[in-house]
Design an enzyme around this catalytic site. Sequence first.
Site, PDB file in Angstrom:
ATOM      1  N   CYS A 115       0.883  -1.310   0.118  1.00  6.64           N
ATOM      2  CA  CYS A 115      -0.137  -0.165   0.024  1.00  6.64           C
ATOM      3  C   CYS A 115       0.858   1.329   0.069  1.00  6.64           C
ATOM      4  O   CYS A 115       1.789   1.252   0.861  1.00  6.64           O
ATOM      5  CB  CYS A 115      -0.798  -0.049   1.222  1.00  6.64           C
ATOM      6  SG  CYS A 115      -1.919   1.473   1.454  1.00  6.64           S
ATOM      7  N   GLU A 145       2.798  -5.990   8.517  1.00  5.50           N
ATOM      8  CA  GLU A 145       2.954  -4.745   8.301  1.00  5.50           C
ATOM      9  C   GLU A 145       4.284  -3.820   9.194  1.00  5.50           C
ATOM     10  O   GLU A 145       5.161  -3.432   8.862  1.00  5.50           O
ATOM     11  CB  GLU A 145       1.771  -3.519   8.491  1.00  5.50           C
ATOM     12  CG  GLU A 145       2.370  -2.033   8.247  1.00  5.50           C
ATOM     13  CD  GLU A 145       1.101  -1.199   8.357  1.00  5.50           C
ATOM     14  OE1 GLU A 145      -0.098  -1.492   8.104  1.00  5.50           O
ATOM     15  OE2 GLU A 145       1.300   0.029   8.588  1.00  5.50           O
ATOM     16  N   SER A 285     -10.237  -4.873   4.346  1.00 12.14           N
ATOM     17  CA  SER A 285      -9.970  -5.802   3.480  1.00 12.14           C
ATOM     18  C   SER A 285     -11.323  -6.712   3.073  1.00 12.14           C
ATOM     19  O   SER A 285     -11.039  -7.590   2.658  1.00 12.14           O
ATOM     20  CB  SER A 285      -8.821  -6.579   4.084  1.00 12.14           C
ATOM     21  OG  SER A 285      -9.101  -7.137   5.277  1.00 12.14           O
TER      22      SER A 285
END
Length: 327
Positions: A115, A145, A285
Amino acid sequence: MDLPHTMTECADPAVDQTVMKVVLAQPRGFCAGVERAIEIVERALAKFGPPIYVRHEIVHNRHVVEDLRSRGAVFVDEISEVPDGAITVFSAHGVARKVQQSAANRALPVTDATCPLVAKVHSEGRRYAGQGREIVLIGHAGHAEVEGTIGQIDGRVYLVQTVEDVASLQVSDPDKLAYITQTTLSVDDTRGIIAALVERFPGIVGPDVRDICYATQNRQEAVRHLAEQVDVILVVGSRNSSNSNRLCEIGAELGRPSYLIDDASHLDPSWFKGIRAVGVTAGASAPEVLVKGVIDGLRKFGAIEIDTLAGTPEDVRFKLPTEVSDA
């Protein structure tokens, strides 16, 4: 697609027969980063044909992953599992530099679906480290992440998850610190941790909560509005979805029983006994088709009336990588 305001007379006699109002949060579901990541895999499948190897789940949603797997995507934990020469995609959560280097050493054809907002955090972390600062990363241990972000920064990175972690944090130089944040945290929790960092280390620098992405903040704000109007909140999303978990936690913190569900099969009739209004939202998501499935599932419990909150408009769209932009 807007959902129609409908009524149904399908009823489960085990549930209160009074019309139940269903209020949909707005915005909900897919964000631009998730849409981009999924589109990258879909375009790679169309352009190069299956199999396409994806390091880690492209996004944290079981249904999305299973759908892509059925179309030829192969999800792996490590680059070593990718065959020589195979088309490879990095997930939306980002990867450490050592993963990038491992793929480069093998000359794998890679398309990066990180992203752009996560990539921005990587860039900020590297910039602060380049100033000679140690980095405090506010995030959740073990999240993809967080692991990717730590692995993108040269130098010392301290992970803190709570205000209590700040109290016990030991650093080399309190005057040379910077903080960055995981993009999918709770805005309120993160503000509290930043305040604790600033109080203990007055010289620390950082971007406040601006690194928490727009989509995360908009969905959290929508849940706060939802909690003002409903008795129960349903969050459609998977257990490993950080932002979906935060939505559920916010609903509970506001005094509304809140349930994180993958899909309609997880609905429990006992949640709606005597309930007059149920709120429904979805993590960034979770695809909208799952929300529609939940609404259909609620209809089986009794007559429902559907309303949708006014919310913050989102028109963000991120550019696709050149490897798949012409597919």
